[in-house]
Design a protein around this motif. Structure first.
Motif, PDB file in Angstrom:
ATOM      1  N   VAL B  20       0.883  -1.272  -0.043  1.00  0.00           N
ATOM      2  CA  VAL B  20       0.074  -0.065  -0.050  1.00  0.00           C
ATOM      3  C   VAL B  20       0.785   1.272   0.047  1.00  0.00           C
ATOM      4  CG1 VAL B  20      -1.870  -1.037   1.260  1.00  0.00           C
ATOM      5  CG2 VAL B  20      -0.129  -0.043   2.614  1.00  0.00           C
ATOM      6  N   PRO B  21       0.267   2.319  -0.412  1.00  0.00           N
ATOM      7  CA  PRO B  21       1.316   3.693  -0.486  1.00  0.00           C
ATOM      8  C   PRO B  21       1.608   3.775   1.137  1.00  0.00           C
ATOM      9  CG  PRO B  21      -1.064   3.886  -1.474  1.00  0.00           C
ATOM     10  CD  PRO B  21      -0.891   2.575  -0.920  1.00  0.00           C
ATOM     11  N   TYR B  24      -0.520   4.755   4.235  1.00  0.00           N
ATOM     12  CA  TYR B  24      -1.853   4.711   4.226  1.00  0.00           C
ATOM     13  C   TYR B  24      -2.653   4.056   5.326  1.00  0.00           C
ATOM     14  CZ  TYR B  24      -6.073   2.563   2.287  1.00  0.00           C
ATOM     15  OH  TYR B  24      -7.522   2.182   2.274  1.00  0.00           O
ATOM     16  N   LEU B  25      -1.960   2.820   5.739  1.00  0.00           N
ATOM     17  CA  LEU B  25      -2.547   2.124   6.828  1.00  0.00           C
ATOM     18  C   LEU B  25      -2.474   2.949   8.336  1.00  0.00           C
ATOM     19  CD1 LEU B  25      -1.401  -1.354   6.215  1.00  0.00           C
ATOM     20  CD2 LEU B  25      -3.526  -0.693   5.672  1.00  0.00           C
ATOM     21  N   LEU B  28      -5.449   5.382   8.138  1.00  0.00           N
ATOM     22  CA  LEU B  28      -6.679   4.557   7.846  1.00  0.00           C
ATOM     23  C   LEU B  28      -7.905   5.067   8.293  1.00  0.00           C
ATOM     24  CD1 LEU B  28      -7.915   2.986   5.464  1.00  0.00           C
ATOM     25  CD2 LEU B  28      -7.266   0.879   6.479  1.00  0.00           C
ATOM     26  N   THR B  29      -7.722   4.989   9.822  1.00  0.00           N
ATOM     27  CA  THR B  29      -8.996   5.166  10.651  1.00  0.00           C
ATOM     28  C   THR B  29      -9.655   6.503  10.514  1.00  0.00           C
ATOM     29  OG1 THR B  29      -7.947   3.445  12.124  1.00  0.00           O
ATOM     30  CG2 THR B  29      -9.429   5.267  12.914  1.00  0.00           C
ATOM     31  N   SER B  31      -8.806   8.416   8.016  1.00  0.00           N
ATOM     32  CA  SER B  31      -9.673   8.895   6.622  1.00  0.00           C
ATOM     33  C   SER B  31     -11.018   8.268   6.709  1.00  0.00           C
ATOM     34  CB  SER B  31      -8.664   8.055   5.655  1.00  0.00           C
ATOM     35  OG  SER B  31      -9.192   7.268   4.775  1.00  0.00           O
ATOM     36  N   ILE B  32     -11.270   7.012   7.280  1.00  0.00           N
ATOM     37  CA  ILE B  32     -12.488   6.564   7.190  1.00  0.00           C
ATOM     38  C   ILE B  32     -13.532   7.354   8.036  1.00  0.00           C
ATOM     39  CG2 ILE B  32     -14.015   4.549   8.082  1.00  0.00           C
ATOM     40  CD1 ILE B  32     -11.468   2.904   7.083  1.00  0.00           C
ATOM     41  N   ILE B  33     -13.210   7.612   9.137  1.00  0.00           N
ATOM     42  CA  ILE B  33     -14.156   8.675   9.772  1.00  0.00           C
ATOM     43  C   ILE B  33     -14.460   9.956   9.135  1.00  0.00           C
ATOM     44  CG2 ILE B  33     -14.180   9.894  12.085  1.00  0.00           C
ATOM     45  CD1 ILE B  33     -12.757   7.376  13.331  1.00  0.00           C
ATOM     46  N   ASN B  35     -14.432  10.452   6.009  1.00  0.00           N
ATOM     47  CA  ASN B  35     -15.207  10.220   4.680  1.00  0.00           C
ATOM     48  C   ASN B  35     -16.584   9.797   5.429  1.00  0.00           C
ATOM     49  OD1 ASN B  35     -15.222   9.942   1.943  1.00  0.00           O
ATOM     50  ND2 ASN B  35     -15.635   7.662   2.560  1.00  0.00           N
ATOM     51  N   VAL B  36     -16.822   9.106   6.333  1.00  0.00           N
ATOM     52  CA  VAL B  36     -18.276   8.819   6.945  1.00  0.00           C
ATOM     53  C   VAL B  36     -18.783  10.126   7.277  1.00  0.00           C
ATOM     54  CG1 VAL B  36     -19.638   7.570   8.513  1.00  0.00           C
ATOM     55  CG2 VAL B  36     -17.879   6.644   7.487  1.00  0.00           C
ATOM     56  N   GLU B  37     -18.285  11.187   7.934  1.00  0.00           N
ATOM     57  CA  GLU B  37     -18.744  12.320   8.386  1.00  0.00           C
ATOM     58  C   GLU B  37     -19.053  13.294   7.236  1.00  0.00           C
ATOM     59  OE1 GLU B  37     -15.789  14.003  10.853  1.00  0.00           O
ATOM     60  OE2 GLU B  37     -16.467  13.209  12.713  1.00  0.00           O
ATOM     61  N   ALA B  39     -19.892  12.222   3.992  1.00  0.00           N
ATOM     62  CA  ALA B  39     -21.081  11.404   3.320  1.00  0.00           C
ATOM     63  C   ALA B  39     -22.264  11.887   4.288  1.00  0.00           C
ATOM     64  CB  ALA B  39     -20.802   9.974   3.331  1.00  0.00           C
TER      65      ALA B  39
END
Lengths: 169, 136
Positions: B20-21, B24-25, B28-29, B31-33, B35-37, B39
């Motif tokens: 992975v870049p 990235y990992l 990741l947490t 980035s996901i939170i 993104n969900v916010e 959305a």
């Protein structure tokens, strides 16, 4: 569950499972960017569905189920687009070898090509069993399929992959 | 099967050949939170500031037009049935009057003859009746 509780639970789930789910998805879709897109969608679905999760199955099973379904949906959409695109007809192994985030040799690329050539269920069962070493019981709950059928799928998948590798090496 | 599985494991190992870049990992947490916010903000409209603004801007006509249309349909059907019934009863009355006129003229003559006989009989008393019977 109020919004604060929901957020707290979600913030506990994400660090625990995001990496595992990323790899489960990556092994199905192969490309990092695609895997990241699918993973983000998975967690949006997790956020929306967390109120309805009723502990009937393990949390990890529920999360894997969403991830696998999203990854397979992505592949189906990709196949539909690819069937219209006659220019891009590189083999999976060639595509992987030109991918900067692929970390293997030609034989590894061919192995991924062999796995990618399997039908969806065999592909998922092989990945979850071989790489993630999940139990058939758990895969059975995840895919809503009997353990016997999963064992048969895994057996056929291994046979096909071995035959493919012996033929292409 | 074990031989085939063993073959794959021996030749290719169990580690998937992907990377992975950088970083990235680690991110990741977050980035996901994020993104969900993001959305969630797109999906959920801003909360209304007052009850008035929360109410949809729908006019009287838009709100009640279905009921008005339904009432118009009912009125049309009821009116149509009434007009039809009125026309039917007028024609029936005319026919009835014609029949009744015809019947009444017939009945009048019939009644006239019967009445004469009845009158004649009613004018007979017992003495007349006995003399009439004796003469026959």
């Amino acid at each position: 569950m109020d919004i604060a509780e929901k957020r707290k639970l979600f913030e506990q789930i994400v660090p625990l499972y995001s990496e595992k789910l990323y790899w489960a998805i990556r092994r199905i879709v192969l490309c990092h960017d695609d895997a990241n897109d699918v993973l983000q969608n998975v967690f949006i679905k997790v956020w929306k569905g967390i109120d309805d999760f009723q502990n009937r199955s393990k949390l990890s099973t529920w999360l894997y189920r969403i991830a696998v379904n999203e990854a397979l949906d992505f592949l189906r959409r990709q196949r539909n687009v690819a069937s219209l695109d006659t220019v891009d007809n590189m083999s999976v192994a060639d595509q992987l070898e030109s991918d900067q985030y692929f970390d293997g040799d030609r034989a590894q690329a061919l192995l991924q090509e062999a796995i990618a050539s399997l039908p969806d269920v065999q592909r998922v069962v092989f990945n979850l069993r071989y790489y993630d070493e999940l139990k058939y019981t758990e895969i059975s709950q995840m895919l809503d399929t009997s353990e016997g059928a999963l064992k048969a799928s895994y057996h056929i998948a291994v046979k096909k992959i071995t035959a493919y590798m012996k033929e292409h090496q | 099967m074990e031989t085939d599985e063993r073959y794959i494991e021996l030749h290719f190992g169990k580690k998937a050949p992907f990377k992975v870049p950088d970083g990235y990992l680690d991110n990741l947490t977050q980035s996901i939170i994020s993104n969900v916010e993001a959305a969630g903000k797109e999906a959920v409209p801003a909360a209304p500031t007052s009850l008035k603004s929360a109410a949809p801007a729908v006019g009287w006509w838009q709100r009640y037009r279905r009921y008005v249309a339904a009432a118009a349909c009912v009125a049309f059907v009821v009116g149509g049935v009434s007009v039809w019934q009125a026309q039917s009863s007028t024609e029936a009355d005319k026919a009835h009057v014609a029949t009744a006129t015809h019947n009444s003229s017939y009945d009048a003559s019939a009644y006239g003859s019967v009445s004469d006989e009845e009158i004649n009989y009613s004018m007979l008393d017992n003495e007349d009746m006995y003399s009439l019977m004796a003469s026959n």
